[in-house]
Design a protein around this motif. Structure first.
Motif, PDB file in Angstrom:
ATOM      1  N   UNK A  12      13.332   1.689  -8.275  1.00  0.00           N
ATOM      2  CA  UNK A  12      12.944   2.873  -7.502  1.00  0.00           C
ATOM      3  C   UNK A  12      12.549   2.475  -6.086  1.00  0.00           C
ATOM      4  N   UNK A  13      12.524   3.451  -5.214  1.00  0.00           N
ATOM      5  CA  UNK A  13      12.138   3.197  -3.821  1.00  0.00           C
ATOM      6  C   UNK A  13      10.725   2.637  -3.736  1.00  0.00           C
ATOM      7  N   UNK A  14       9.826   3.148  -4.573  1.00  0.00           N
ATOM      8  CA  UNK A  14       8.454   2.645  -4.559  1.00  0.00           C
ATOM      9  C   UNK A  14       8.407   1.196  -5.044  1.00  0.00           C
ATOM     10  N   UNK A  15       9.214   0.865  -6.043  1.00  0.00           N
ATOM     11  CA  UNK A  15       9.260  -0.524  -6.500  1.00  0.00           C
ATOM     12  C   UNK A  15       9.822  -1.416  -5.408  1.00  0.00           C
ATOM     13  N   UNK A  16      10.809  -0.927  -4.701  1.00  0.00           N
ATOM     14  CA  UNK A  16      11.394  -1.695  -3.604  1.00  0.00           C
ATOM     15  C   UNK A  16      10.350  -1.996  -2.535  1.00  0.00           C
ATOM     16  N   UNK A  17       9.585  -0.986  -2.146  1.00  0.00           N
ATOM     17  CA  UNK A  17       8.526  -1.182  -1.152  1.00  0.00           C
ATOM     18  C   UNK A  17       7.469  -2.154  -1.667  1.00  0.00           C
ATOM     19  N   UNK A  18       7.022  -1.909  -2.891  1.00  0.00           N
ATOM     20  CA  UNK A  18       5.968  -2.732  -3.472  1.00  0.00           C
ATOM     21  C   UNK A  18       6.414  -4.188  -3.620  1.00  0.00           C
ATOM     22  N   UNK A  19       7.595  -4.407  -4.198  1.00  0.00           N
ATOM     23  CA  UNK A  19       8.051  -5.780  -4.433  1.00  0.00           C
ATOM     24  C   UNK A  19       8.354  -6.500  -3.119  1.00  0.00           C
ATOM     25  N   UNK A  20       8.895  -5.795  -2.141  1.00  0.00           N
ATOM     26  CA  UNK A  20       9.127  -6.416  -0.831  1.00  0.00           C
ATOM     27  C   UNK A  20       7.789  -6.793  -0.189  1.00  0.00           C
ATOM     28  N   UNK A  21       6.784  -5.950  -0.366  1.00  0.00           N
ATOM     29  CA  UNK A  21       5.460  -6.255   0.171  1.00  0.00           C
ATOM     30  C   UNK A  21       4.836  -7.469  -0.489  1.00  0.00           C
ATOM     31  N   UNK A  22       4.933  -7.540  -1.807  1.00  0.00           N
ATOM     32  CA  UNK A  22       4.397  -8.703  -2.522  1.00  0.00           C
ATOM     33  C   UNK A  22       5.146  -9.967  -2.091  1.00  0.00           C
ATOM     34  N   UNK A  58       0.815  -1.214   0.000  1.00  0.00           N
ATOM     35  CA  UNK A  58       0.000   0.000   0.000  1.00  0.00           C
ATOM     36  C   UNK A  58       0.849   1.265   0.000  1.00  0.00           C
ATOM     37  N   UNK A  59       1.930   1.279   0.774  1.00  0.00           N
ATOM     38  CA  UNK A  59       2.819   2.443   0.797  1.00  0.00           C
ATOM     39  C   UNK A  59       3.483   2.625  -0.568  1.00  0.00           C
ATOM     40  N   UNK A 113       4.383   9.943  -6.921  1.00  0.00           N
ATOM     41  CA  UNK A 113       5.559  10.797  -6.711  1.00  0.00           C
ATOM     42  C   UNK A 113       6.813  10.200  -7.331  1.00  0.00           C
ATOM     43  N   UNK A 114       6.931   8.877  -7.260  1.00  0.00           N
ATOM     44  CA  UNK A 114       8.056   8.168  -7.861  1.00  0.00           C
ATOM     45  C   UNK A 114       7.504   6.865  -8.423  1.00  0.00           C
ATOM     46  N   UNK A 115       7.381   6.771  -9.738  1.00  0.00           N
ATOM     47  CA  UNK A 115       6.732   5.601 -10.345  1.00  0.00           C
ATOM     48  C   UNK A 115       7.425   4.285 -10.005  1.00  0.00           C
ATOM     49  N   UNK A 116       6.635   3.208  -9.981  1.00  0.00           N
ATOM     50  CA  UNK A 116       7.185   1.865  -9.811  1.00  0.00           C
ATOM     51  C   UNK A 116       8.006   1.554 -11.056  1.00  0.00           C
ATOM     52  N   UNK A 117       9.283   1.317 -10.890  1.00  0.00           N
ATOM     53  CA  UNK A 117      10.143   1.043 -12.033  1.00  0.00           C
ATOM     54  C   UNK A 117      11.190   0.017 -11.622  1.00  0.00           C
ATOM     55  N   UNK A 118      11.051  -1.189 -12.171  1.00  0.00           N
ATOM     56  CA  UNK A 118      11.969  -2.270 -11.809  1.00  0.00           C
ATOM     57  C   UNK A 118      13.366  -2.028 -12.364  1.00  0.00           C
ATOM     58  N   UNK A 119      13.447  -1.517 -13.584  1.00  0.00           N
ATOM     59  CA  UNK A 119      14.768  -1.379 -14.222  1.00  0.00           C
ATOM     60  C   UNK A 119      15.727  -0.518 -13.405  1.00  0.00           C
ATOM     61  N   UNK A 120      15.202   0.531 -12.795  1.00  0.00           N
ATOM     62  CA  UNK A 120      16.078   1.373 -11.977  1.00  0.00           C
ATOM     63  C   UNK A 120      15.822   1.163 -10.482  1.00  0.00           C
TER      64      UNK A 120
END
Length: 173
Positions: free
Chosen positions: A59-69, A42-43, A50-57
């Motif tokens: 991003x912090x949001x991708x890190x949060x999202x993927x760790x959550x999944x 959710x975070x 503010x910072x798109x989910x982007x696996x290639x780079x």
């Protein structure tokens, strides 16, 4: 800069492992992991404008999202396998898990080879083996979304067929 969010993902995994090692009841462990995973997803989603989910780079949001999944999947598997002891369906998991890096590399080799090997069809069209297998092995019988899933499952089964003899002989790379 993508190293820092990747390290954060790693630390989430370490914290999950440490949580599993505590004396808490297994059901509580699974529930807390699921709650933490839900919060991280959710975070990550909430911050994605503010910072798109982007696996290639990474991003912090991708890190949060993927760790959550990952925590959600892990908590579900922990609950099913270690709390409920429903293990009949999980036979392939130790086979892949004991040679995980080899299975990963094999997957890359299989897909690379099928993309580099070319096949000439009856009408003279030149296709990659990947496209030919998909087109004539799956897409002729199934809708595209189901054909894609069936093709992916077939690749996993080929990978399993290669790794399984090593598992039986207790060869772990």
């Amino acid at each position: 800069l993508s190293t820092l969010p990747a390290l954060a993902t790693l630390l989430v995994g370490i914290l999950a492992g440490e949580w599993i090692r505590t004396e808490n009841a297994r059901g509580k462990k699974a529930l807390m992991l699921a709650l933490a995973g839900t919060c991280l997803v959710l975070v990550g989603l909430r911050l994605s404008p503010l910072m798109p989910l982007n696996k290639k780079i990474w991003t912090s949001t991708f890190s949060l999202f993927s760790a959550g999944v990952a925590l959600l999947v892990f908590s579900a598997l922990y609950f099913l396998l270690d709390v409920k002891h429903w293990r009949q369906w999980s036979a392939p998991l130790p086979i892949f898990g004991t040679n995980a890096i080899l299975a990963f590399v094999l997957s890359g080799i299989i897909t690379t080879l099928t993309d580099r090997i070319h096949v000439t069809t009856a009408d003279g069209t030149l296709l990659t083996l990947h496209h030919w297998l998909y087109q004539y092995g799956f897409a002729t019988r199934l809708q595209p979304i189901h054909a894609s899933l069936a093709y992916a499952i077939a690749i996993v089964l080929v990978n399993l067929a290669i790794v399984y003899p090593l598992y039986r002989k207790k060869i772990f790379l």
